[in-house]
Design an enzyme around this catalytic site. Sequence first.
Site, short mmCIF file in Angstrom:
data_model
loop_
_atom_site.label_atom_id
_atom_site.label_comp_id
_atom_site.label_asym_id
_atom_site.label_seq_id
_atom_site.Cartn_x
_atom_site.Cartn_y
_atom_site.Cartn_z
N CYS A 13 -2.06 90.24 72.40
CA CYS A 13 -1.07 89.90 73.42
C CYS A 13 0.34 89.99 72.83
O CYS A 13 1.26 90.48 73.49
CB CYS A 13 -1.32 88.49 73.95
SG CYS A 13 -3.02 88.22 74.47
N CYS A 71 -2.90 85.59 71.40
CA CYS A 71 -3.63 86.24 70.32
C CYS A 71 -2.84 87.46 69.85
O CYS A 71 -1.85 87.85 70.44
CB CYS A 71 -5.04 86.64 70.75
SG CYS A 71 -5.09 88.05 71.85
#
Lengths: 79, 321
Positions: free
Chosen positions: A13, A10
């Site tokens: 991250c 995502c």
Amino acid sequence: MKIAVLGAGCANCEKLEANVRKAVAELGISAEIEKITDFTKIAEYGVMMLPALVVDEKVVIEGKVASIGDVIKILKVQV
Amino acid sequence: MSIPDPLQIFADWITYSVLGLAPASPLGSTVNFFIYDSIKVTILLAIIVFFVAIVRTFITPQKVKKWLGGRHEGVGNVLAALLGVPTPFCSCSAVPLFIGFVESGVPLGITFSFLIASPLINEVAATMLFALFGWQIATLYIVSGLIIAIIAGIIIGRLKLESEVEEFVYKVKLHDREQGEMTWRQRVEFGISESKCITLKVLPYILIGIGIGAIIHGYTPADFLVGIAGPGNPLAVPIAVLIGIPLYSNAAGMIPIMEVLTSKGMAIGTALAFMMGVIGLSLPEMIILRKVIKVKLIAVFVGILFIAFTFTGYLFNAVLG
């Protein structure tokens, strides 16, 4: 130094991974950066919140997009 | 209430004295509204996020899974829903949280009470509701969110859907790692950093939301939405929940717009049901949960929440309308 960024791909991250790469470049240290997306492996580190940062098999950040400055501080302690 | 509001005096001063806008004009009212709401929301957010972050330093997910492991239906669901409130997670963390809970023996229904409460009730949404709708609506939202998380978790638990969890989850061993306790100084530092970080992150959305709201406020007639979204249209509630589901990332920006929409005739229950759809059900979370649970359980999860949000909307429309 072995660094692993734990995340599921995502935006948060990816941001942590980018900050880690910049921090390593700024410190000029040689480090092997690995991205771990496999949930079984993530669980083996005992991590429940993403993104997380593992330095030399030790979890140093969990569930937070640390800034470049914060990552530099953490890496300096580990060196 | 005739207590002078310093913030209103400041907003009036900027709008009417500094900018020289006419108080009765649509532009004057729009600008005044924008200045007042954005300052009020920002100050409140910074303060409340700070305190919630301090609370959060005491509640790591590793502790939560220990507290919830082996709990019984009822008490376990209530505890899970309450612990979910100050503990936010980004949608991709739903999977490691789920694995951690199942691995340490937290029953499925109790796990879901936590997973539902955590995004549905959060300090940003609660603060925005408090700032823009008042404490009654904010409290109503929090209490109904908790009840939904508790009941939905109990229902999922009773349905005995353990076989709908992917096999590998039961085999994973979660490493139990030592976590040092933070000092008070570290907790306060964390609170300040979270307050700054979260407030700055949601601020652009809030400003856009308040800006759009201010324009609607200044330029549309007061009964604009009575026909479509007023208490008279029973289909408005489920449609509002459905529209809310894909809007996840803009939750902070939605509330100022909703405030204005309710002033233009949208029923309050419909507005709250819409909000629950926006923050309680998110597409990315459902997609990522597919890695650990099968489609049937995702469908049950979404279906129960859809019914719960719609029911809550009708209930509030009936009671408050």
